[in-house]
Write an enzyme that holds these catalytic residues in place. Structure first.
Site, PDB file in Angstrom:
ATOM      1  N   VAL A 133       0.831  -1.203   0.000  1.00  0.00           N
ATOM      2  CA  VAL A 133       0.000   0.000   0.000  1.00  0.00           C
ATOM      3  C   VAL A 133       0.874   1.265   0.000  1.00  0.00           C
ATOM      4  O   VAL A 133       0.356   2.375  -0.011  1.00  0.00           O
ATOM      5  CB  VAL A 133      -0.990  -0.015   1.192  1.00  0.00           C
ATOM      6  CG1 VAL A 133      -1.989  -1.151   1.028  1.00  0.00           C
ATOM      7  CG2 VAL A 133      -0.274  -0.123   2.536  1.00  0.00           C
TER       8      VAL A 133
ATOM      9  N   HIS B 279      -4.193  -4.071  -2.871  1.00  0.00           N
ATOM     10  CA  HIS B 279      -4.726  -3.861  -1.525  1.00  0.00           C
ATOM     11  C   HIS B 279      -4.901  -2.384  -1.166  1.00  0.00           C
ATOM     12  O   HIS B 279      -4.983  -2.054   0.006  1.00  0.00           O
ATOM     13  CB  HIS B 279      -3.829  -4.566  -0.491  1.00  0.00           C
ATOM     14  CG  HIS B 279      -3.857  -6.055  -0.620  1.00  0.00           C
ATOM     15  ND1 HIS B 279      -2.932  -6.902  -0.037  1.00  0.00           N
ATOM     16  CD2 HIS B 279      -4.732  -6.873  -1.274  1.00  0.00           C
ATOM     17  CE1 HIS B 279      -3.229  -8.163  -0.325  1.00  0.00           C
ATOM     18  NE2 HIS B 279      -4.303  -8.166  -1.086  1.00  0.00           N
TER      19      HIS B 279
HETATM   20  P1  OAD Z   1       4.377 -10.839   4.415  1.00  0.00           P
HETATM   21  O1  OAD Z   1       4.833 -10.076   5.610  1.00  0.00           O
HETATM   22  O2  OAD Z   1       3.375 -11.906   4.613  1.00  0.00           O
HETATM   23  O3  OAD Z   1       5.625 -11.499   3.685  1.00  0.00           O
HETATM   24  C1  OAD Z   1       6.782 -10.760   3.424  1.00  0.00           C
HETATM   25  C2  OAD Z   1       7.768 -11.628   2.692  1.00  0.00           C
HETATM   26  O4  OAD Z   1       8.893 -10.812   2.389  1.00  0.00           O
HETATM   27  C3  OAD Z   1       8.270 -12.843   3.475  1.00  0.00           C
HETATM   28  O5  OAD Z   1       8.227 -14.001   2.661  1.00  0.00           O
HETATM   29  C4  OAD Z   1       9.712 -12.456   3.803  1.00  0.00           C
HETATM   30  O6  OAD Z   1      10.599 -13.592   3.840  1.00  0.00           O
HETATM   31  C5  OAD Z   1      10.066 -11.550   2.633  1.00  0.00           C
HETATM   32  N1  OAD Z   1      11.173 -10.614   2.864  1.00  0.00           N
HETATM   33  C6  OAD Z   1      11.647 -10.110   4.038  1.00  0.00           C
HETATM   34  N2  OAD Z   1      12.668  -9.276   3.802  1.00  0.00           N
HETATM   35  C7  OAD Z   1      12.847  -9.237   2.461  1.00  0.00           C
HETATM   36  C8  OAD Z   1      13.741  -8.546   1.584  1.00  0.00           C
HETATM   37  N3  OAD Z   1      14.684  -7.710   2.049  1.00  0.00           N
HETATM   38  N4  OAD Z   1      13.631  -8.761   0.264  1.00  0.00           N
HETATM   39  C9  OAD Z   1      12.694  -9.598  -0.237  1.00  0.00           C
HETATM   40  N5  OAD Z   1      11.824 -10.265   0.536  1.00  0.00           N
HETATM   41  C10 OAD Z   1      11.895 -10.084   1.868  1.00  0.00           C
HETATM   42  O7  OAD Z   1       3.881  -9.740   3.352  1.00  0.00           O
HETATM   43  P2  OAD Z   1       2.920  -9.926   2.098  1.00  0.00           P
HETATM   44  O8  OAD Z   1       3.051 -11.259   1.491  1.00  0.00           O
HETATM   45  O9  OAD Z   1       3.106  -8.731   1.230  1.00  0.00           O
HETATM   46  O10 OAD Z   1      -2.672  -7.120   3.411  1.00  0.00           O
HETATM   47  O11 OAD Z   1       1.512  -9.820   2.806  1.00  0.00           O
HETATM   48  C11 OAD Z   1       0.359  -9.876   2.030  1.00  0.00           C
HETATM   49  C12 OAD Z   1      -0.731  -9.072   2.653  1.00  0.00           C
HETATM   50  O12 OAD Z   1      -0.939  -9.476   4.010  1.00  0.00           O
HETATM   51  C13 OAD Z   1      -0.430  -7.590   2.771  1.00  0.00           C
HETATM   52  O13 OAD Z   1      -0.707  -6.875   1.594  1.00  0.00           O
HETATM   53  C14 OAD Z   1      -1.325  -7.164   3.889  1.00  0.00           C
HETATM   54  C15 OAD Z   1      -1.068  -8.296   4.845  1.00  0.00           C
HETATM   55  O14 OAD Z   1      -2.010  -8.536   5.787  1.00  0.00           O
HETATM   56  C16 OAD Z   1      -3.565  -6.287   3.959  1.00  0.00           C
HETATM   57  O15 OAD Z   1      -3.298  -5.558   4.888  1.00  0.00           O
HETATM   58  C17 OAD Z   1      -4.917  -6.346   3.315  1.00  0.00           C
END
Ligand code: OAD
Length: 240
Positions: A101, A117
């Site tokens: 977001v 989102h």
């Molecule tokens: P998550 O917090 O679930 O996942 C983040 C991912 O980024 C994990 O797999 C980490 O291993 C990875 N990660 C951490 N550091 C990193 C880096 N430096 N480079 C690359 N990757 C890294 O976040 P999302 O999958 O985006 O929705 O979460 C999905 C949705 O859940 C969000 O949009 C939000 C949340 O609840 C809403 O709020 C509606």
């Protein structure tokens, strides 16, 4: 004599790269991810801040939560991974479908960004969801009203709400020639289901220091952060 138009060479269409980005994309900009140690959902209950029911029950708390997120984003800058994606537009047709977001893809210069989102920097009317506004500054407060006189809410897709942009996202993914998944735990649907629309034989790159388990053909896993991983992938794909 043949009409002039007969001599115009058809434009070669650019290879289409579709990037599916999540919170890890912005981690190296200092924005917390959601899951795992230190993640946002470790310190906050989703049900208390990210649902329509929460906003109904305690709008002040929900606004405060998103004001803090917005302040964090306004104080952050795109990282070199965002910049790498923006530069890819010189040679490719790049489409970013993000669960994030924040507006760091746009600030880095990416021109085709679809926010599944919602967007922190925008508010919308609680009376008419088509009325969307830019927020000036970091705060959206109780009493900030839309022109219809109803309270403004964050322009965020909360849990339990429809994801209006998903159909457009499916169309984009279906046309991809290369897919890059970066920084998402692939736990939230329908976003996580987008990979099912990737055509067979399309290369998929997954960049994540802690990669989620997904099983796809043509998948290359880069177990590293977004900045290093995107630079590696950029150097491995050719425009031709
Ligand atoms: P998550 O917090 O679930 O996942 C983040 C991912 O980024 C994990 O797999 C980490 O291993 C990875 N990660 C951490 N550091 C990193 C880096 N430096 N480079 C690359 N990757 C890294 O976040 P999302 O999958 O985006 O929705 O979460 C999905 C949705 O859940 C969000 O949009 C939000 C949340 O609840 C809403 O709020 C509606």
């Amino acid at each position: 004599m043949l009409p002039f138009t007969k001599f115009i060479m058809p434009m070669k269409s650019l290879k289409k790269i579709v990037v599916l980005s999540g919170a890890g994309m912005s981690a190296e900009s200092g924005i917390a991810t959601f899951r795992g140690a230190g993640g946002l959902w470790e310190g906050h209950m989703v049900e208390e801040v990210a649902t329509p029911e929460a906003f109904h029950a305690n709008p002040g708390l929900v606004l405060k939560f998103y004001n803090a997120r917005r302040k964090n984003v306004l104080e952050s800058s795109p990282n070199p991974g965002h910049t790498t994606l923006a530069h890819l537009e010189q040679d490719f047709d790049v489409h970013i479908v993000t669960q994030n977001v924040d507006d760091l893809h746009e600030r880095a210069g990416s021109s085709k960004v679809l926010h599944l989102h919602g967007e922190l920097v925008k508010s919308r009317s609680t009376a008419d969801e088509s009325l969307v506004f830019e927020i000036e500054g970091a705060d959206l407060n109780l009493g900030d009203l839309c022109p219809l006189g109803s309270q403004l809410r964050p322009h965020i897709v909360w849990f339990g709400e429809a994801v209006p942009m998903i159909e457009r996202a499916v169309e984009i993914v279906r046309e991809a020639d290369v897919v890059i998944i970066v920084g998402t735990s692939m736990q939230v649907y329908p976003a996580a289901g987008l990979i099912n629309f990737v055509r067979p034989n399309v290369s998929i790159h997954l960049i994540d220091p802690n990669p989620p388990e997904i099983f796809m053909r043509n998948l290359t896993i880069h177990a590293m952060g977004a900045v290093a991983g995107l630079e590696l992938v950029r150097s491995s794909i050719s425009p031709g």
